[in-house]
Design an enzyme around this catalytic site. Structure first.
Site, PDB file in Angstrom:
ATOM      1  N   TYR A   1       0.807  -1.228   0.000  1.00 27.54           N
ATOM      2  CA  TYR A   1       0.000   0.000   0.000  1.00 27.54           C
ATOM      3  C   TYR A   1       0.840   1.278   0.000  1.00 27.54           C
ATOM      4  CZ  TYR A   1      -3.749  -3.266   1.064  1.00 27.54           C
ATOM      5  OH  TYR A   1      -4.645  -4.311   0.994  1.00 27.54           O
TER       6      TYR A   1
ATOM      7  N   HIS B   1      -8.810   1.377  -5.801  1.00 26.05           N
ATOM      8  CA  HIS B   1      -7.976   0.456  -5.016  1.00 26.05           C
ATOM      9  C   HIS B   1      -6.528   0.849  -5.207  1.00 26.05           C
ATOM     10  CE1 HIS B   1     -11.407  -1.924  -4.079  1.00 26.05           C
ATOM     11  NE2 HIS B   1     -11.729  -1.937  -5.347  1.00 26.05           N
TER      12      HIS B   1
END
Ligand code: DHK
Length: 152
Positions: A26, A103
């Site tokens: 991430y 996302h």
């Protein structure tokens, strides 16, 4: 018809951990960074952003319902609820605002269970795997639709 020049930014469970959470997946940007870059991208187009993040599904549903009153569209990264939540999907389709699904990671290239999204077919914009910069892309593409510069 004039639309409110405001977007709702929704980040789902665990997104408060951005910056320290699995940085290899991430990245190192924090939730505050994400909210800032989203707000800046919207401001360049003359839109405000109201941001919500919660680890509690009902809080997200309430924020989505409230967006009917004063938002033109929703940018959402539902986190893991993407792959599990019929009620989140129903909230988004229920308010009938244009939705951009974001996302950070490439969910198509990870575990099999991340490939299915309950949100995908209620969203008109999908930005997947661009890192946190994808929030800016989502804002641009959603506002293009809202202002008639792109097909929904
Ligand atoms: C974030 C999550 O929390 C995961 O549950 C999703 C998504 C992917 C992201 O890439 O931003 O599977």
């Amino acid at each position: 018809m004039t639309i409110p020049r405001r977007l709702l930014l929704v980040n789902g469970p665990n997104m408060n951990l951005l910056g320290t959470r699995e940085p290899g997946v991430y990245g190192s940007a924090t939730l505050a960074d994400v909210e800032r870059l989203t707000t800046d991208a919207a401001a360049r187009r003359g839109f405000e952003v109201r941001a919500v993040q919660s680890n509690h599904e009902g809080v997200l549903l309430d924020a989505i319902h409230a967006a009917r009153e004063d938002c033109a569209g929703i940018v959402i990264n539902p986190g893991g609820l993407t792959h599990t939540s019929v009620v989140l999907r129903d909230a988004l389709s229920g308010v009938a605002l244009p939705v951009a699904e974001v996302h950070i990671s490439d969910v198509t290239a990870r575990e099999e269970f991340r490939r299915f999204s309950y949100v995908a077919d209620v969203a008109i914009v999908h930005v997947i795997g661009e890192g946190v910069a994808g929030y800016g892309t989502a804002v641009e593409r959603l506002i293009d639709v809202l202002t008639g510069q792109a097909e929904g």
